[in-house]
Write an enzyme that holds these catalytic residues in place. Sequence first.
Site, PDB file in Angstrom:
ATOM      1  CG  ASN A 245     160.920  58.600  82.952  1.00  0.00           C
ATOM      2  OD1 ASN A 245     161.920  58.623  82.226  1.00  0.00           O
ATOM      3  ND2 ASN A 245     160.857  57.884  84.057  1.00  0.00           N
ATOM      4  CD1 TRP A 246     159.586  60.198  76.382  1.00  0.00           C
ATOM      5  CD2 TRP A 246     161.363  60.965  75.253  1.00  0.00           C
ATOM      6  NE1 TRP A 246     159.156  61.226  75.580  1.00  0.00           N
ATOM      7  CE2 TRP A 246     160.233  61.707  74.877  1.00  0.00           C
ATOM      8  CE3 TRP A 246     162.592  61.277  74.686  1.00  0.00           C
ATOM      9  CZ2 TRP A 246     160.288  62.744  73.942  1.00  0.00           C
ATOM     10  CZ3 TRP A 246     162.665  62.300  73.750  1.00  0.00           C
ATOM     11  CH2 TRP A 246     161.517  63.026  73.386  1.00  0.00           C
ATOM     12  CE  LYS A 247     159.449  54.563  83.077  1.00  0.00           C
ATOM     13  NZ  LYS A 247     158.686  53.533  83.752  1.00  0.00           N
TER      14      LYS A 247
ATOM     15  CG  HIS B  31     162.031  56.123  88.055  1.00  0.00           C
ATOM     16  ND1 HIS B  31     161.834  54.783  87.871  1.00  0.00           N
ATOM     17  CD2 HIS B  31     160.965  56.752  87.501  1.00  0.00           C
ATOM     18  CE1 HIS B  31     160.692  54.597  87.222  1.00  0.00           C
ATOM     19  NE2 HIS B  31     160.144  55.783  86.989  1.00  0.00           N
TER      20      HIS B  31
ATOM     21  CD  GLU C 180     156.788  57.460  88.769  1.00  0.00           C
ATOM     22  OE1 GLU C 180     156.252  57.930  87.770  1.00  0.00           O
ATOM     23  OE2 GLU C 180     157.828  56.778  88.726  1.00  0.00           O
TER      24      GLU C 180
ATOM     25  CB  SER D 150     149.438  52.502  84.476  1.00  0.00           C
ATOM     26  OG  SER D 150     150.311  51.425  84.679  1.00  0.00           O
TER      27      SER D 150
ATOM     28  N   GLY E  71     155.137  57.485  81.817  1.00  0.00           N
ATOM     29  CA  GLY E  71     156.141  56.627  81.196  1.00  0.00           C
ATOM     30  C   GLY E  71     155.660  56.156  79.829  1.00  0.00           C
TER      31      GLY E  71
HETATM   32  P1  13P Z   1     154.328  54.092  83.217  1.00  0.00           P
HETATM   33  O1  13P Z   1     153.536  55.324  82.886  1.00  0.00           O
HETATM   34  O2  13P Z   1     154.810  53.342  82.025  1.00  0.00           O
HETATM   35  O3  13P Z   1     153.588  53.234  84.197  1.00  0.00           O
HETATM   36  O4  13P Z   1     155.657  54.574  83.962  1.00  0.00           O
HETATM   37  C1  13P Z   1     155.524  55.419  85.052  1.00  0.00           C
HETATM   38  C2  13P Z   1     156.869  55.880  85.412  1.00  0.00           C
HETATM   39  O5  13P Z   1     157.682  55.111  85.906  1.00  0.00           O
HETATM   40  C3  13P Z   1     157.203  57.281  85.105  1.00  0.00           C
HETATM   41  O6  13P Z   1     158.387  57.656  85.703  1.00  0.00           O
END
Ligand code: 13P
Length: 256
Positions: free
Chosen positions: A9-11, A94, A166, A214, A235
């Site tokens: 998930n590159w956000k 999300h 999550e 994480s 993420g």
């Molecule tokens: P991180 O891996 O940066 O904690 O993010 C998790 C996330 O929100 C994936 O959708």
Amino acid sequence: MKKTLIIANWKMHFNTHQASIYLSRLNRITSIHRNLEVVLAPTFLSLGQLAQEVDPRKFKLAAQNAYFKDEGAYTGEVSFSMLQGIVKYVIIGHSERRIYFNEDLPMIRDKVAAAYRNKLIPILCIGETKAERLANETKRVIHDQLTTALANLTSEEVRTIVIAYEPIWAISTFEGDIAKPQEIQKVIDYISYQISELYGSRVAQDVQIIYGGSVNSSSITSYLALDNCQGSLVGGASLNYEEFANIINKAYLLRK
Ligand code: 13P
């Protein structure tokens, strides 16, 4: 047995050019793994381009969001129907959408229904905040998020859903605490239990539950080793293609 899902998930990172370079670099250092499905979730803007460039035997695409109406006067939105033929999955609910964009339980329910209406697979994100966890409300929150989101689905639909647990306190951009695998196991078991209560144990066995929060190449193995944890939503650690390739390799070694 379903393929283990490893999702990046590159956000809101990478413009189209950067996304394209990432894909070609990742492509160079990863092979096709029979037991894994590797999924990339770029921004809407890069999806069209990556859909042209991606080797579908190696990678699938996911959108990070979509709007539940199929078309109409909804300025700024992209519908599930527009994503058909481009992505296989859509991330829905999300915590960043719930927190920053006020997505509530009924909206997430409508988005899950819209995904099925358009033949796309939802990756439904659920999870509690730190305050809810400290108040011992994790089960109630998971119960409410799950039962609402699945409310309008048939058991055949539920069978194919991906549920990403999550915990918000474990996401790197929020508190970023490292979740102990034993603690995650308890919630995965509870999610399975809830689905079997609602739809029966046969359906619950088919639902794919994954973990996110994480996760990196050092921790992935400990989460994938959990009973019934069939993948991960990554993420921050997915933003570096070499680190993401290491995560894919660890998952491959565990499942080969
Ligand atoms: P991180 O891996 O940066 O904690 O993010 C998790 C996330 O929100 C994936 O959708």
